[in-house]
Design a protein around this motif. Structure first.
Motif, PDB file in Angstrom:
ATOM      1  N   LEU A  43     -30.716  -0.846  49.353  1.00  0.00           N
ATOM      2  CA  LEU A  43     -31.314  -2.149  49.647  1.00  0.00           C
ATOM      3  C   LEU A  43     -32.803  -2.153  49.313  1.00  0.00           C
ATOM      4  O   LEU A  43     -33.324  -3.099  48.704  1.00  0.00           O
ATOM      5  CB  LEU A  43     -31.099  -2.491  51.127  1.00  0.00           C
ATOM      6  N   ARG A  44     -33.479  -1.071  49.693  1.00  0.00           N
ATOM      7  CA  ARG A  44     -34.917  -0.968  49.399  1.00  0.00           C
ATOM      8  C   ARG A  44     -35.164  -0.973  47.894  1.00  0.00           C
ATOM      9  O   ARG A  44     -36.043  -1.685  47.399  1.00  0.00           O
ATOM     10  CB  ARG A  44     -35.485   0.300  50.031  1.00  0.00           C
ATOM     11  N   LEU A  45     -34.384  -0.187  47.158  1.00  0.00           N
ATOM     12  CA  LEU A  45     -34.566  -0.116  45.710  1.00  0.00           C
ATOM     13  C   LEU A  45     -34.214  -1.433  45.032  1.00  0.00           C
ATOM     14  O   LEU A  45     -34.836  -1.809  44.027  1.00  0.00           O
ATOM     15  CB  LEU A  45     -33.711   1.010  45.123  1.00  0.00           C
ATOM     16  N   PHE A  46     -33.223  -2.141  45.573  1.00  0.00           N
ATOM     17  CA  PHE A  46     -32.851  -3.417  44.957  1.00  0.00           C
ATOM     18  C   PHE A  46     -34.041  -4.371  44.938  1.00  0.00           C
ATOM     19  O   PHE A  46     -34.357  -4.968  43.904  1.00  0.00           O
ATOM     20  CB  PHE A  46     -31.680  -4.070  45.707  1.00  0.00           C
ATOM     21  N   PHE A  47     -34.699  -4.520  46.083  1.00  0.00           N
ATOM     22  CA  PHE A  47     -35.817  -5.466  46.146  1.00  0.00           C
ATOM     23  C   PHE A  47     -37.067  -4.932  45.459  1.00  0.00           C
ATOM     24  O   PHE A  47     -37.926  -5.704  45.044  1.00  0.00           O
ATOM     25  CB  PHE A  47     -36.101  -5.842  47.604  1.00  0.00           C
ATOM     26  N   GLU A  48     -37.148  -3.628  45.306  1.00  0.00           N
ATOM     27  CA  GLU A  48     -38.279  -3.031  44.598  1.00  0.00           C
ATOM     28  C   GLU A  48     -38.104  -3.135  43.084  1.00  0.00           C
ATOM     29  O   GLU A  48     -39.059  -3.445  42.354  1.00  0.00           O
ATOM     30  CB  GLU A  48     -38.414  -1.561  45.003  1.00  0.00           C
TER      31      GLU A  48
END
Length: 235
Positions: A43-48
């Motif tokens: 999830l963190r990498l998706f938005f990053e």
């Protein structure tokens, strides 16, 4: 250039060996692969990163794939999602699609099948993106996306209300011509009362303000008749 060149893939898979096999295989196809070992990291990498596609396992520690995609879909309905899972119960498949998954591949699977599925999803996304681009309306230095109700100026996006977007769309499609107040009111308010006419004027004022960064754009009030969008050419 091949369409898959420079395509960013977010692979969320807690089985390290499988993740490395998938990563190596897709990199041979010119994809750029980013890996995450659980849903929280994914999830963190998706938005990053804002990848072009997400390939995700369902059963993972800390946050499962279903929860991760539910969170993604709260902010992004467009990015294709392909679930990888050993779960084959119909209710699990249905839940995945209801959450916004675009495809579902049951483990174990062949790498060639995975590649075909990914390219198919990317192809559909590419066609949709090109179609949406064709529907962008040019207004001087601005672009209007009626589907998402966004006004775009350079890299900046401004959210419009439904009525603001529809009014501006009507003016843009009839640029240089008077759009009658009565027509706008009947289409967007359902009646042409004086109160709604005053409300329309307020919306026009708001739209003018949002277009103010381009001095070549004017919305004229043709008294007693309607409004006209004028865009002066700078060439």
């Amino acid at each position: 250039m091949k369409r898959e060149d420079n395509i960013q893939v977010l692979l969320v898979e807690d089985e390290l060996t499988l993740a490395m096999i998938i990563k190596d295989t897709l990199e041979e196809e010119s994809f750029v692969i980013h890996t995450a070992a659980n849903g929280e990291e994914g999830l963190r990498l998706f938005f990053e990163l804002r990848p072009h596609i997400v390939v995700a396992d369902v059963m993972m520690p800390q946050m499962d794939g279903f929860t991760m995609v539910r969170r993604i879909r709260q902010a992004d309905m467009q990015t294709p999602v392909l679930f990888l899972t050993a779960r084959s119960a119909i209710r699990d498949v249905v839940e995945g699609f209801e959450l916004g998954a675009n495809d579902y591949l049951k483990k174990p699977f062949g790498m060639q099948e995975l590649i075909v599925r990914i390219k198919s999803l990317l192809g559909r996304a590419f066609v949709r993106e090109e179609s949406e681009k064709q529907h962008l309306l040019e207004i001087g230095c601005y672009r209007l996306d009626p589907a998402t109700q966004q006004l775009i100026f350079g890299g900046e996006q401004t959210e419009l209300s439904h009525r603001e977007a529809e009014i501006l769309k009507k003016l843009c499609e009839n640029r240089g011509k008077v759009v009658h107040t009565q027509d706008i009111l009947l289409d967007l308010w359902g009646d042409d009362t004086f109160f709604n006419s005053r409300s329309l004027h307020v919306f026009i004022t708001k739209i003018r303000h949002k277009l103010a960064k381009d001095p070549d754009i004017r919305i004229l009030n043709v008294r007693g008749i309607g409004y006209k969008l004028i865009v002066h050419s700078t060439t």
